[in-house]
Scaffold this motif. Sequence first.
Motif, PDB file in Angstrom:
ATOM      1  N   CYS A  31       0.843  -1.194   0.000  1.00 56.91           N
ATOM      2  CA  CYS A  31       0.000   0.000   0.000  1.00 56.91           C
ATOM      3  C   CYS A  31       0.876   1.241   0.000  1.00 56.91           C
ATOM      4  O   CYS A  31       2.072   1.168   0.284  1.00 56.91           O
ATOM      5  CB  CYS A  31      -0.970  -0.002   1.173  1.00 56.91           C
ATOM      6  N   ASP A  32       0.273   2.362  -0.329  1.00 62.00           N
ATOM      7  CA  ASP A  32       1.023   3.615  -0.331  1.00 62.00           C
ATOM      8  C   ASP A  32       1.052   4.193   1.075  1.00 62.00           C
ATOM      9  O   ASP A  32       0.518   3.605   2.014  1.00 62.00           O
ATOM     10  CB  ASP A  32       0.445   4.597  -1.352  1.00 62.00           C
ATOM     11  N   GLY A  33       1.658   5.354   1.232  1.00 61.84           N
ATOM     12  CA  GLY A  33       1.797   5.975   2.537  1.00 61.84           C
ATOM     13  C   GLY A  33       0.489   6.444   3.142  1.00 61.84           C
ATOM     14  O   GLY A  33       0.432   6.796   4.312  1.00 61.84           O
ATOM     15  N   LYS A  34      -0.586   6.444   2.349  1.00 66.19           N
ATOM     16  CA  LYS A  34      -1.898   6.858   2.846  1.00 66.19           C
ATOM     17  C   LYS A  34      -2.802   5.660   3.131  1.00 66.19           C
ATOM     18  O   LYS A  34      -3.988   5.829   3.385  1.00 66.19           O
ATOM     19  CB  LYS A  34      -2.564   7.782   1.833  1.00 66.19           C
ATOM     20  N   GLY A  35      -2.259   4.458   3.065  1.00 66.26           N
ATOM     21  CA  GLY A  35      -3.026   3.261   3.395  1.00 66.26           C
ATOM     22  C   GLY A  35      -3.936   2.768   2.299  1.00 66.26           C
ATOM     23  O   GLY A  35      -4.911   2.069   2.568  1.00 66.26           O
ATOM     24  N   ARG A  36      -3.623   3.076   1.050  1.00 67.64           N
ATOM     25  CA  ARG A  36      -4.439   2.622  -0.075  1.00 67.64           C
ATOM     26  C   ARG A  36      -3.712   1.490  -0.776  1.00 67.64           C
ATOM     27  O   ARG A  36      -2.526   1.608  -1.103  1.00 67.64           O
ATOM     28  CB  ARG A  36      -4.696   3.775  -1.038  1.00 67.64           C
ATOM     29  N   ALA A  37      -4.423   0.396  -1.003  1.00 66.38           N
ATOM     30  CA  ALA A  37      -3.818  -0.800  -1.599  1.00 66.38           C
ATOM     31  C   ALA A  37      -3.363  -0.525  -3.025  1.00 66.38           C
ATOM     32  O   ALA A  37      -4.084   0.066  -3.822  1.00 66.38           O
ATOM     33  CB  ALA A  37      -4.814  -1.952  -1.589  1.00 66.38           C
ATOM     34  N   LEU A  38      -2.132  -0.955  -3.324  1.00 69.33           N
ATOM     35  CA  LEU A  38      -1.589  -0.833  -4.680  1.00 69.33           C
ATOM     36  C   LEU A  38      -1.535  -2.178  -5.380  1.00 69.33           C
ATOM     37  O   LEU A  38      -1.726  -2.256  -6.583  1.00 69.33           O
ATOM     38  CB  LEU A  38      -0.181  -0.237  -4.631  1.00 69.33           C
ATOM     39  N   ALA A  39      -1.218  -3.223  -4.623  1.00 69.34           N
ATOM     40  CA  ALA A  39      -1.121  -4.563  -5.206  1.00 69.34           C
ATOM     41  C   ALA A  39      -1.213  -5.587  -4.102  1.00 69.34           C
ATOM     42  O   ALA A  39      -0.859  -5.314  -2.955  1.00 69.34           O
ATOM     43  CB  ALA A  39       0.208  -4.722  -5.945  1.00 69.34           C
ATOM     44  N   PHE A  40      -1.694  -6.770  -4.446  1.00 65.70           N
ATOM     45  CA  PHE A  40      -1.715  -7.862  -3.479  1.00 65.70           C
ATOM     46  C   PHE A  40      -1.672  -9.187  -4.207  1.00 65.70           C
ATOM     47  O   PHE A  40      -2.074  -9.297  -5.360  1.00 65.70           O
ATOM     48  CB  PHE A  40      -2.925  -7.803  -2.540  1.00 65.70           C
ATOM     49  N   ILE A  41      -1.147 -10.173  -3.499  1.00 67.92           N
ATOM     50  CA  ILE A  41      -1.041 -11.533  -4.012  1.00 67.92           C
ATOM     51  C   ILE A  41      -1.611 -12.464  -2.960  1.00 67.92           C
ATOM     52  O   ILE A  41      -1.332 -12.316  -1.768  1.00 67.92           O
ATOM     53  CB  ILE A  41       0.428 -11.910  -4.311  1.00 67.92           C
ATOM     54  N   LEU A  42      -2.390 -13.429  -3.387  1.00 69.83           N
ATOM     55  CA  LEU A  42      -2.940 -14.441  -2.481  1.00 69.83           C
ATOM     56  C   LEU A  42      -2.112 -15.706  -2.557  1.00 69.83           C
ATOM     57  O   LEU A  42      -1.751 -16.142  -3.655  1.00 69.83           O
ATOM     58  CB  LEU A  42      -4.382 -14.768  -2.865  1.00 69.83           C
ATOM     59  N   THR A  43      -1.814 -16.294  -1.406  1.00 67.39           N
ATOM     60  CA  THR A  43      -1.100 -17.568  -1.358  1.00 67.39           C
ATOM     61  C   THR A  43      -1.754 -18.457  -0.308  1.00 67.39           C
ATOM     62  O   THR A  43      -2.438 -17.958   0.590  1.00 67.39           O
ATOM     63  CB  THR A  43       0.390 -17.378  -0.996  1.00 67.39           C
ATOM     64  N   PRO A  44      -1.537 -19.759  -0.395  1.00 71.68           N
ATOM     65  CA  PRO A  44      -2.021 -20.646   0.658  1.00 71.68           C
ATOM     66  C   PRO A  44      -1.343 -20.323   1.992  1.00 71.68           C
ATOM     67  O   PRO A  44      -0.272 -19.724   2.030  1.00 71.68           O
ATOM     68  CB  PRO A  44      -1.622 -22.040   0.175  1.00 71.68           C
TER      69      PRO A  44
END
Length: 191
Positions: A31-44
């Motif tokens: 996430c950026d410095g303001k707490g907004r998600a930029l990217a995510f990956i799901l894993t087991p």
Amino acid sequence: MSNYKKFGDEPPDHAIGRSRGGLTTKNHLVCDGKGRALAFILTPGQAADTSMLPATLREIRVPGARGRPRSRPDRVLADRGYPSKANRAGLRERGIAATIPEREDQIAHRRKRRGRPIDFGDEQRARYRDRNVVERCFNKLKQWRGIAMRSDKLARNYHAGLCLAATLHWLGSMSAPERIEGDQLAVTVSL
């Protein structure tokens, strides 16, 4: 003897795995410095945190006013699940400053052998306090019951829910047209 394999393994398209707490999914988030998600990956749940840092950082694409989308943060703030020689070397290679505390076992190992100590002085500690912005981002995303409880069976459906929640969070947090420039990015694992 545990019989948790009684029903067989989960298919890979579910992103559900067994960890100490049972069947879980890990969400590796940037996430950026303001707490907004930029990217995510799901894993087991059994996937190692430290191995997912480079893949998560590769997912960042922040478009600017012109030119290529920005994909390299100025600094990475990460928790104790991410320190490794490979991660630190990869960040150094890309010119990304890192604020990642070492685990106790790594500190003990470093005392036994020679090597460059990790500088985690007062300045780094002050920066590390800002890592809570990632936890606040997770809390915003978990306001959706389906995300907090992981009620979707397929990983793609769960990922779509995360994308929708993150988009709505972005739209709600923007008061005027903004451009990300020089914001710190933070990486953490939760869920």
